[in-house]
Write a protein that holds these residues in place. Structure first.
Motif: not given
Length: 414
Positions: A258-259, A270-276, A293-295, A307-310
């Motif tokens: 997820l970017k 500019v951002h990368t979201y982790k946990g998948f 939110s993501s499925a 904003d913080s990708t947490v």
């Protein structure tokens, strides 16, 4: 937060949200992350006994700006309308055979995008046949503009099914169609596959993502070709879901990445979201644009801070999640607001109290008596105490002087 497969809720996540999740098996679930006791509790909103292999949820959207109606589409061509409130009511509409890839509401009509390449408009409850608009041979997604609900966009695989925009207020007239990029250095056609579409705060600017690894930004007022583009040849950069807001485009890939991209500079993310751990099937932003939110096909739904990708919230839903919606809970306890009438009463009461205070007569003799009274601390007793306390200090000083004088005289004689 470290990677984990457990149900998680961040301690700083205090926003009042609820989630609606559609799954691969056809179940439709309701989650309340705002609940303090059961933040990961799940409620099924449809009968599981009536589901079959073709009941997969392929589309999920809100039917109005107030988010009081949910439009749910399935792979077998059935659409369900669920109204949210004190009494949850639902109704169903059947379209022609084919998966529903997008649903929208306009002028009390239900607009459905059919995967075989058509847009059908039908009024729920009427016996008339739906109005059909041909868009191509195959489409992957239909998206409605929230700022102008008469505008819808479609996109699919191959050049004849590229991005197209239609105006429903003009009998479904096509007002824009995109143009592909120039041929590559081998003079081969660049492959086109618009897997998802998003309107960027208006009907004129659109963003698309592709299974072939590109993200494009279009401006229908300027040109048919994209005004900005990101392209990657990396393995696994196959985009499946997209949502856009403001200057940012959020994309999810089939490999669980997820970017976020900035529309002002599309060279890199500019951002990368982790946990998948599985492919991302759908994305949705809340009203504020802060919570994403993501499925995912790893059977989890998640909420990230945009904003913080947490990672703020993660819940296991037991089935492959295909669609998700995030919604703010209505505030049950509202603060006491002072109205105009109440404010006038408070002002009038204060004025009355001031008038009463000013109208009380003043007794001159009583005031003179207080002025003639002695001030506390100037009595004779206090002065005497001070003199008594000072006497020992004076005597001790005199003794010290006499002792010093005798010592000096003894030294001289010696």
């Amino acid at each position: 937060m470290k990677w984990t497969t457990a149900n998680v809720k961040h301690p700083n996540y205090t926003a009042k949200h609820e989630l609606y999740v559609g799954t691969h098996t056809g179940s439709f679930k309701h989650l309340t992350p705002a609940s303090e006791k059961t933040p990961h509790g799940q409620t099924n909103l449809c009968q599981l006994s009536s589901l079959d292999k073709e009941s997969r949820v392929t589309s999920l959207a809100f039917g109005d700006d107030a988010q009081t109606e949910i439009l749910l589409g399935r792979a077998k061509g059935a659409a369900e309308l669920l109204s949210l409130g004190e009494e949850n009511t639902s109704s169903s509409v059947n379209f022609s055979c084919g998966p529903i890839v997008g649903l929208a509401r306009y002028n009390n009509k239900l607009i459905a995008g059919i995967g075989k390449g058509t847009i059908q408009c039908l009024e729920p409850g009427s016996a008339s046949e739906p109005v059909t608009i041909t868009t191509g041979t195959q489409i992957d997604h239909l998206r409605q503009c929230q700022q102008a609900r008469s505008i819808v966009a479609t996109g699919g695989k191959e050049r004849q099914n590229n991005l197209k925009v239609y105006d429903l207020s003009a009998d479904g007239k096509q007002i824009f169609t995109s143009k592909n990029l120039p041929n590559d250095y081998l003079q081969l056609e660049v492959p086109v596959w618009d897997s998802d579409i998003g309107f960027v705060d208006g009907p004129s600017v659109l963003a698309t993502c592709s299974r072939t690894g590109y993200v494009r930004l279009y401006d229908t007022r300027k040109q048919r070709r994209p005004v900005a583009c990101f392209s990657s040849e990396e393995h696994g950069m196959s985009f499946a879901a997209l949502v856009a807001r403001g200057n940012f485009i959020y994309t999810g890939t089939t490999m669980g990445a997820l970017k976020a991209y900035d529309t002002r500079r599309m060279k890199t993310h500019v951002h990368t979201y982790k946990g998948f751990t599985g492919g991302i099937s759908d994305l949705h932003l809340d009203e504020t644009g802060r919570f994403l939110s993501s499925a995912s096909l790893d059977r989890y739904v998640r909420i990230h801070d945009a904003d913080s990708t947490v990672l703020l919230y993660q819940c296991y839903v037991k089935s492959k999640a295909t669609k998700v919606l995030i919604r703010h809970l209505e505030d049950e306890e509202q603060g006491t607001v002072v109205g105009e009438d109440d404010a006038k009463q408070v002002v009038n009461e204060s004025l009355k109290q001031n008038k009463v205070a000013k109208s009380t007569p003043v007794d001159d003799e009583y005031e003179d008596m207080f002025e003639q009274m002695p001030v506390v601390g100037n009595s004779d007793d206090d002065s005497e105490k001070e003199e008594v306390n000072n006497e020992p200090t004076k005597k001790s000083k005199q003794k010290r002087k006499a002792a010093n004088h005798t010592a000096k005289t003894k030294k001289k004689k010696a």
